[in-house]
Design a protein around this motif. Structure first.
Motif, mmCIF file in Angstrom:
data_model
loop_
_atom_site.group_PDB
_atom_site.id
_atom_site.type_symbol
_atom_site.label_atom_id
_atom_site.label_comp_id
_atom_site.label_asym_id
_atom_site.label_seq_id
_atom_site.Cartn_x
_atom_site.Cartn_y
_atom_site.Cartn_z
ATOM 1 N N UNK A 1 3.335 26.670 61.742
ATOM 2 C CA UNK A 1 4.611 27.357 61.961
ATOM 3 C C UNK A 1 5.396 26.723 63.103
ATOM 4 N N UNK A 2 4.693 26.261 64.121
ATOM 5 C CA UNK A 2 5.373 25.593 65.231
ATOM 6 C C UNK A 2 6.047 24.319 64.752
ATOM 7 N N UNK A 3 5.339 23.545 63.939
ATOM 8 C CA UNK A 3 5.902 22.302 63.412
ATOM 9 C C UNK A 3 7.157 22.583 62.591
ATOM 10 N N UNK A 4 7.105 23.575 61.717
ATOM 11 C CA UNK A 4 8.262 23.902 60.888
ATOM 12 C C UNK A 4 9.427 24.401 61.735
ATOM 13 N N UNK A 5 9.126 25.238 62.705
ATOM 14 C CA UNK A 5 10.182 25.823 63.522
ATOM 15 C C UNK A 5 10.850 24.776 64.406
ATOM 16 N N UNK A 6 10.045 23.904 65.001
ATOM 17 C CA UNK A 6 10.630 22.898 65.887
ATOM 18 C C UNK A 6 11.361 21.823 65.105
ATOM 19 N N UNK A 7 10.953 21.567 63.892
ATOM 20 C CA UNK A 7 11.703 20.644 63.055
ATOM 21 C C UNK A 7 13.107 21.177 62.794
ATOM 22 N N UNK A 8 13.224 22.487 62.765
ATOM 23 C CA UNK A 8 14.502 23.123 62.444
ATOM 24 C C UNK A 8 15.339 23.413 63.686
ATOM 25 N N UNK A 9 14.708 23.967 64.716
ATOM 26 C CA UNK A 9 15.440 24.400 65.906
ATOM 27 C C UNK A 9 15.370 23.416 67.073
ATOM 28 N N UNK A 10 14.440 22.490 67.027
ATOM 29 C CA UNK A 10 14.154 21.705 68.212
ATOM 30 C C UNK A 10 13.009 22.347 68.981
ATOM 31 N N UNK A 11 12.681 21.793 70.123
ATOM 32 C CA UNK A 11 11.520 22.261 70.877
ATOM 33 C C UNK A 11 11.656 23.729 71.261
ATOM 34 N N UNK A 12 10.588 24.484 71.019
ATOM 35 C CA UNK A 12 10.562 25.889 71.405
ATOM 36 C C UNK A 12 10.104 26.017 72.854
ATOM 37 N N UNK A 13 10.627 27.040 73.522
ATOM 38 C CA UNK A 13 10.217 27.264 74.916
ATOM 39 C C UNK A 13 8.939 28.103 74.935
ATOM 40 N N UNK A 14 8.310 28.263 76.113
ATOM 41 C CA UNK A 14 7.035 28.994 76.172
ATOM 42 C C UNK A 14 7.105 30.405 75.601
ATOM 43 N N UNK B 1 13.347 36.679 61.305
ATOM 44 C CA UNK B 1 14.459 37.260 62.060
ATOM 45 C C UNK B 1 14.129 37.343 63.543
ATOM 46 N N UNK B 2 12.897 37.734 63.863
ATOM 47 C CA UNK B 2 12.525 37.890 65.264
ATOM 48 C C UNK B 2 12.578 36.563 66.007
ATOM 49 N N UNK B 3 12.054 35.508 65.400
ATOM 50 C CA UNK B 3 12.107 34.203 66.056
ATOM 51 C C UNK B 3 13.542 33.712 66.170
ATOM 52 N N UNK B 4 14.284 33.804 65.080
ATOM 53 C CA UNK B 4 15.667 33.328 65.111
ATOM 54 C C UNK B 4 16.465 34.038 66.199
ATOM 55 N N UNK B 5 16.262 35.323 66.354
ATOM 56 C CA UNK B 5 17.031 36.091 67.327
ATOM 57 C C UNK B 5 16.656 35.778 68.763
ATOM 58 N N UNK B 6 15.555 35.062 68.973
ATOM 59 C CA UNK B 6 15.181 34.625 70.322
ATOM 60 C C UNK B 6 15.573 33.173 70.592
ATOM 61 N N UNK B 7 16.233 32.530 69.644
ATOM 62 C CA UNK B 7 16.645 31.145 69.870
ATOM 63 C C UNK B 7 17.903 31.084 70.716
ATOM 64 N N UNK B 8 18.087 29.939 71.342
ATOM 65 C CA UNK B 8 19.239 29.731 72.228
ATOM 66 C C UNK B 8 20.442 29.242 71.417
ATOM 67 N N UNK B 9 21.641 29.280 72.006
ATOM 68 C CA UNK B 9 22.807 28.722 71.313
ATOM 69 C C UNK B 9 22.604 27.271 70.901
ATOM 70 N N UNK B 10 21.941 26.488 71.743
ATOM 71 C CA UNK B 10 21.706 25.081 71.406
ATOM 72 C C UNK B 10 20.768 24.960 70.207
#
Length: 297
Positions: free
Chosen positions: A170-183, A265-274
Protein backbone atom coordinates in the motif's frame (compact mmCIF):
# COMPACT_ATOMS: atom_id res chain seq x y z
CA UNK A 1 -6.57 8.32 -5.71
CA UNK A 2 -4.76 5.00 -5.14
CA UNK A 3 -7.73 3.20 -6.64
CA UNK A 4 -6.31 3.86 -10.09
CA UNK A 5 -2.78 2.57 -9.43
CA UNK A 6 -2.52 -0.83 -11.14
CA UNK A 7 -0.02 -2.48 -13.44
CA UNK A 8 -0.34 -2.55 -17.23
CA UNK A 9 -0.12 -6.35 -17.14
CA UNK A 10 -3.26 -6.32 -15.04
CA UNK A 11 -5.20 -4.65 -17.84
CA UNK A 12 -3.89 -7.25 -20.25
CA UNK A 13 -5.20 -9.97 -17.98
CA UNK A 14 -8.58 -8.31 -17.68
CA UNK A 15 -9.31 -8.22 -21.38
CA UNK A 16 -7.67 -11.56 -22.03
CA UNK A 17 -9.57 -13.50 -19.41
CA UNK A 18 -12.85 -11.88 -20.34
CA UNK A 19 -12.48 -12.89 -23.96
CA UNK A 20 -11.98 -16.57 -23.10
CA UNK A 21 -14.90 -17.01 -20.73
CA UNK A 22 -16.02 -13.68 -19.34
CA UNK A 23 -14.30 -14.21 -15.99
CA UNK A 24 -14.00 -10.93 -14.15
CA UNK A 25 -10.72 -9.51 -12.93
CA UNK A 26 -9.82 -6.01 -12.95
CA UNK A 27 -9.32 -2.36 -12.82
CA UNK A 28 -8.12 0.56 -14.81
CA UNK A 29 -4.49 0.36 -15.90
CA UNK A 30 -2.38 3.36 -15.07
CA UNK A 31 1.29 3.41 -15.95
CA UNK A 32 3.71 5.48 -18.00
CA UNK A 33 3.50 3.04 -20.91
CA UNK A 34 -0.28 2.88 -20.95
CA UNK A 35 -0.62 3.68 -24.66
CA UNK A 36 1.96 1.10 -25.69
CA UNK A 37 0.42 -1.49 -23.37
CA UNK A 38 -3.13 -0.82 -24.51
CA UNK A 39 -2.31 -1.04 -28.21
CA UNK A 40 -0.49 -4.32 -27.65
CA UNK A 41 -3.15 -5.91 -25.48
CA UNK A 42 -4.29 -8.49 -28.05
CA UNK A 43 -0.76 -9.89 -28.32
CA UNK A 44 0.05 -9.71 -24.60
CA UNK A 45 -3.34 -11.14 -23.65
CA UNK A 46 -3.02 -13.98 -26.14
CA UNK A 47 0.26 -15.18 -24.65
CA UNK A 48 -1.10 -14.90 -21.11
CA UNK A 49 -4.19 -16.90 -22.07
CA UNK A 50 -2.14 -19.46 -23.97
CA UNK A 51 -0.17 -20.18 -20.79
CA UNK A 52 -3.46 -21.31 -19.27
CA UNK A 53 -5.10 -23.02 -22.25
CA UNK A 54 -2.34 -24.17 -24.63
CA UNK A 55 -4.29 -23.25 -27.77
CA UNK A 56 -3.98 -25.36 -30.90
CA UNK A 57 -3.49 -24.15 -34.45
CA UNK A 58 -7.20 -23.76 -35.17
CA UNK A 59 -8.00 -21.93 -31.94
CA UNK A 60 -5.15 -19.44 -32.08
CA UNK A 61 -6.49 -17.26 -34.92
CA UNK A 62 -9.97 -17.26 -33.35
CA UNK A 63 -8.60 -16.13 -30.01
CA UNK A 64 -6.42 -13.45 -31.56
CA UNK A 65 -9.31 -12.19 -33.68
CA UNK A 66 -11.62 -12.13 -30.66
CA UNK A 67 -9.09 -10.17 -28.61
CA UNK A 68 -8.66 -7.63 -31.41
CA UNK A 69 -12.41 -7.16 -31.79
CA UNK A 70 -12.95 -6.69 -28.07
CA UNK A 71 -10.13 -4.15 -27.89
CA UNK A 72 -11.52 -2.11 -30.78
CA UNK A 73 -14.98 -2.18 -29.23
CA UNK A 74 -13.48 -1.09 -25.93
CA UNK A 75 -11.53 1.73 -27.61
CA UNK A 76 -14.62 3.08 -29.30
CA UNK A 77 -17.24 2.55 -26.60
CA UNK A 78 -15.53 2.34 -23.23
CA UNK A 79 -12.56 4.68 -23.39
CA UNK A 80 -14.82 7.77 -23.53
CA UNK A 81 -16.57 6.56 -20.36
CA UNK A 82 -13.25 5.97 -18.62
CA UNK A 83 -12.14 9.46 -19.64
CA UNK A 84 -15.27 10.89 -18.03
CA UNK A 85 -14.54 8.86 -14.90
CA UNK A 86 -10.99 10.18 -14.76
CA UNK A 87 -12.25 13.72 -15.19
CA UNK A 88 -14.56 13.28 -12.21
CA UNK A 89 -11.72 11.80 -10.15
CA UNK A 90 -9.40 14.62 -11.18
CA UNK A 91 -11.91 17.11 -9.79
CA UNK A 92 -12.38 15.17 -6.55
CA UNK A 93 -8.64 14.73 -5.97
CA UNK A 94 -8.15 18.43 -5.27
CA UNK A 95 -10.43 18.40 -2.22
CA UNK A 96 -11.38 16.15 0.63
CA UNK A 97 -13.48 13.14 -0.29
CA UNK A 98 -15.98 10.99 1.55
CA UNK A 99 -16.07 7.20 1.66
CA UNK A 100 -19.32 7.37 -0.31
CA UNK A 101 -17.58 9.28 -3.11
CA UNK A 102 -14.74 6.74 -3.16
CA UNK A 103 -17.27 3.88 -3.34
CA UNK A 104 -19.08 5.61 -6.18
CA UNK A 105 -15.85 5.47 -8.17
CA UNK A 106 -15.39 1.79 -7.32
CA UNK A 107 -18.92 1.02 -8.48
CA UNK A 108 -18.36 2.96 -11.70
CA UNK A 109 -15.29 0.85 -12.46
CA UNK A 110 -17.22 -2.33 -11.69
CA UNK A 111 -19.93 -1.25 -14.12
CA UNK A 112 -17.39 -0.75 -16.88
CA UNK A 113 -15.83 -4.15 -16.21
CA UNK A 114 -19.21 -5.83 -16.37
CA UNK A 115 -19.93 -4.13 -19.69
CA UNK A 116 -16.60 -5.45 -21.00
CA UNK A 117 -17.37 -8.94 -19.71
CA UNK A 118 -20.74 -9.06 -21.39
CA UNK A 119 -19.27 -7.84 -24.67
CA UNK A 120 -16.64 -10.59 -24.53
CA UNK A 121 -19.09 -13.41 -23.80
CA UNK A 122 -19.66 -14.33 -27.45
CA UNK A 123 -16.00 -14.80 -28.34
CA UNK A 124 -15.23 -16.49 -25.03
CA UNK A 125 -18.05 -18.99 -25.29
CA UNK A 126 -17.23 -19.84 -28.89
CA UNK A 127 -13.65 -20.70 -27.98
CA UNK A 128 -14.76 -22.57 -24.87
CA UNK A 129 -16.81 -24.94 -27.06
CA UNK A 130 -13.62 -26.06 -28.84
CA UNK A 131 -11.55 -26.91 -25.77
CA UNK A 132 -10.28 -30.48 -25.42
CA UNK A 133 -9.83 -32.74 -22.41
CA UNK A 134 -6.09 -32.17 -22.64
CA UNK A 135 -6.52 -28.41 -22.57
CA UNK A 136 -8.82 -28.56 -19.55
CA UNK A 137 -6.25 -30.74 -17.79
CA UNK A 138 -3.61 -28.15 -18.74
CA UNK A 139 -5.81 -25.42 -17.23
CA UNK A 140 -6.26 -27.39 -14.02
CA UNK A 141 -2.49 -27.84 -13.68
CA UNK A 142 -1.96 -24.14 -14.31
CA UNK A 143 -4.45 -23.29 -11.58
CA UNK A 144 -2.56 -25.58 -9.20
CA UNK A 145 0.72 -23.77 -9.92
CA UNK A 146 -0.87 -20.36 -9.52
CA UNK A 147 -2.45 -21.43 -6.23
CA UNK A 148 0.84 -22.80 -4.95
CA UNK A 149 2.57 -19.51 -5.75
CA UNK A 150 -0.14 -17.51 -3.99
CA UNK A 151 0.10 -19.82 -1.01
CA UNK A 152 3.84 -19.21 -0.70
CA UNK A 153 3.55 -15.47 -1.29
CA UNK A 154 0.58 -14.77 1.01
CA UNK A 155 -1.10 -17.65 2.83
CA UNK A 156 2.09 -19.03 4.38
CA UNK A 157 3.10 -15.69 5.89
CA UNK A 158 2.99 -15.15 9.63
CA UNK A 159 0.52 -12.47 10.80
CA UNK A 160 3.43 -10.07 11.35
CA UNK A 161 4.95 -10.71 7.92
CA UNK A 162 1.54 -10.44 6.28
CA UNK A 163 0.93 -7.03 7.84
CA UNK A 164 4.38 -5.85 6.75
CA UNK A 165 3.88 -7.05 3.19
CA UNK A 166 0.47 -5.41 2.95
CA UNK A 167 1.88 -2.19 4.37
CA UNK A 168 4.76 -2.11 1.90
CA UNK A 169 2.37 -2.83 -0.97
CA UNK A 170 0.00 0.00 0.00
CA UNK A 171 2.88 2.36 0.69
CA UNK A 172 4.33 1.71 -2.76
CA UNK A 173 0.99 2.37 -4.45
CA UNK A 174 0.27 5.47 -2.41
CA UNK A 175 3.69 7.04 -2.89
CA UNK A 176 3.61 6.33 -6.59
CA UNK A 177 0.46 8.42 -6.70
CA UNK A 178 1.00 11.13 -4.08
CA UNK A 179 4.75 11.22 -3.68
CA UNK A 180 6.56 10.48 -0.44
CA UNK A 181 4.30 10.08 2.57
CA UNK A 182 5.20 11.75 5.85
CA UNK A 183 5.51 9.82 9.15
CA UNK A 184 1.92 10.53 10.20
CA UNK A 185 0.59 9.30 6.88
CA UNK A 186 2.70 6.17 7.11
CA UNK A 187 1.40 5.55 10.61
CA UNK A 188 -2.13 5.85 9.25
CA UNK A 189 -1.37 3.21 6.62
CA UNK A 190 0.00 0.89 9.29
CA UNK A 191 -3.14 1.33 11.42
CA UNK A 192 -5.33 0.63 8.42
CA UNK A 193 -3.42 -2.55 7.66
CA UNK A 194 -3.57 -3.68 11.30
CA UNK A 195 -7.34 -3.15 11.40
CA UNK A 196 -8.08 -4.55 7.95
CA UNK A 197 -10.24 -7.62 7.45
CA UNK A 198 -8.09 -8.63 4.46
CA UNK A 199 -7.53 -12.37 4.69
CA UNK A 200 -5.43 -14.16 2.04
CA UNK A 201 -6.85 -17.50 3.18
CA UNK A 202 -10.33 -16.31 2.31
CA UNK A 203 -9.14 -15.02 -1.06
CA UNK A 204 -7.37 -18.32 -1.69
CA UNK A 205 -10.45 -20.37 -0.81
CA UNK A 206 -12.76 -18.20 -2.91
CA UNK A 207 -10.45 -18.31 -5.89
CA UNK A 208 -10.16 -22.10 -5.71
CA UNK A 209 -13.94 -22.36 -5.57
CA UNK A 210 -14.24 -20.10 -8.61
CA UNK A 211 -11.63 -22.12 -10.48
CA UNK A 212 -13.58 -25.32 -9.87
CA UNK A 213 -16.75 -23.60 -11.07
CA UNK A 214 -14.97 -22.49 -14.23
CA UNK A 215 -13.65 -25.99 -14.88
CA UNK A 216 -17.11 -27.47 -14.28
CA UNK A 217 -18.69 -24.97 -16.66
CA UNK A 218 -16.12 -25.62 -19.40
CA UNK A 219 -16.48 -29.38 -19.02
CA UNK A 220 -20.25 -29.11 -19.19
CA UNK A 221 -20.05 -27.02 -22.36
CA UNK A 222 -17.67 -29.55 -23.85
CA UNK A 223 -19.81 -32.56 -22.92
CA UNK A 224 -23.19 -31.15 -23.89
CA UNK A 225 -22.04 -29.81 -27.26
CA UNK A 226 -24.27 -26.77 -26.79
CA UNK A 227 -25.24 -24.49 -29.61
CA UNK A 228 -23.28 -21.22 -29.53
CA UNK A 229 -26.31 -19.28 -28.24
CA UNK A 230 -26.78 -21.72 -25.34
CA UNK A 231 -23.08 -21.60 -24.48
CA UNK A 232 -23.14 -17.81 -24.50
CA UNK A 233 -26.15 -17.80 -22.17
CA UNK A 234 -24.37 -20.16 -19.76
CA UNK A 235 -21.21 -18.04 -19.72
CA UNK A 236 -23.23 -14.84 -19.38
CA UNK A 237 -25.09 -16.27 -16.39
CA UNK A 238 -21.77 -17.20 -14.77
CA UNK A 239 -20.37 -13.71 -15.36
CA UNK A 240 -23.44 -12.15 -13.80
CA UNK A 241 -23.27 -14.43 -10.79
CA UNK A 242 -19.62 -13.54 -10.19
CA UNK A 243 -20.23 -9.83 -10.71
CA UNK A 244 -23.40 -9.68 -8.63
CA UNK A 245 -23.21 -12.27 -5.83
CA UNK A 246 -26.07 -12.79 -3.43
CA UNK A 247 -26.45 -13.69 0.22
CA UNK A 248 -23.38 -13.92 2.45
CA UNK A 249 -20.98 -13.49 -0.48
CA UNK A 250 -22.60 -10.18 -1.36
CA UNK A 251 -22.48 -8.97 2.23
CA UNK A 252 -18.80 -9.88 2.52
CA UNK A 253 -17.93 -8.13 -0.73
CA UNK A 254 -19.78 -4.99 0.33
CA UNK A 255 -18.04 -4.98 3.72
CA UNK A 256 -14.60 -5.23 2.10
CA UNK A 257 -15.50 -2.53 -0.41
CA UNK A 258 -16.70 -0.17 2.30
CA UNK A 259 -13.51 -0.75 4.28
CA UNK A 260 -11.43 0.07 1.23
CA UNK A 261 -13.45 3.21 0.54
CA UNK A 262 -13.01 4.42 4.11
CA UNK A 263 -9.27 3.85 3.95
CA UNK A 264 -8.91 5.59 0.59
CA UNK A 265 -10.84 8.62 1.81
CA UNK A 266 -9.01 8.76 5.14
CA UNK A 267 -5.56 8.73 3.56
CA UNK A 268 -6.51 11.17 0.82
CA UNK A 269 -7.93 13.61 3.36
CA UNK A 270 -4.60 13.64 5.22
CA UNK A 271 -2.57 14.51 2.12
CA UNK A 272 -1.02 17.93 1.63
CA UNK A 273 -1.84 20.39 -1.18
CA UNK A 274 1.41 19.40 -2.88
CA UNK A 275 0.54 15.71 -2.72
CA UNK A 276 -2.92 16.36 -4.11
CA UNK A 277 -1.40 18.42 -6.88
CA UNK A 278 0.84 15.48 -7.79
CA UNK A 279 -2.18 13.20 -7.79
CA UNK A 280 -4.09 15.54 -10.08
CA UNK A 281 -1.12 15.71 -12.45
CA UNK A 282 -0.98 11.91 -12.56
CA UNK A 283 -4.71 11.69 -13.27
CA UNK A 284 -4.41 14.31 -16.00
CA UNK A 285 -1.64 12.28 -17.59
CA UNK A 286 -3.83 9.19 -17.57
CA UNK A 287 -6.69 11.17 -19.09
CA UNK A 288 -4.44 12.54 -21.82
CA UNK A 289 -3.21 9.04 -22.64
CA UNK A 290 -6.74 7.70 -22.88
CA UNK A 291 -7.81 10.59 -25.10
CA UNK A 292 -4.95 9.79 -27.46
CA UNK A 293 -5.99 6.15 -27.51
CA UNK A 294 -9.64 6.99 -28.11
CA UNK A 295 -8.75 9.26 -31.01
CA UNK A 296 -6.78 6.51 -32.77
CA UNK A 297 -9.80 5.01 -34.49
Amino acid sequence: MPLFRMRCARLARIIGVLVIAGFIAGGLAACSAIKLAYNNLPEVSYWWLDSYMDFDGTQTPRVRDGLTQVLEWHRQNELPKLIDLLRQTHTLAGDEVTPAQACELVESIQARLLALAERAVSAGADVALTLTDAQLAHLERKYARVNADYGKEWVALSPKDLREKRYEQLLDRSEDFYGQLDPAQRDLLRRQVAQSSFDPREIDANRKTRQQEILALLRRLQAEKNAPAEAQAAVRAFVRRVAEPTGAARERRLALQEESCRNIAELHNQTTPAQRSKARQRLQGYEDDLRDLASAL
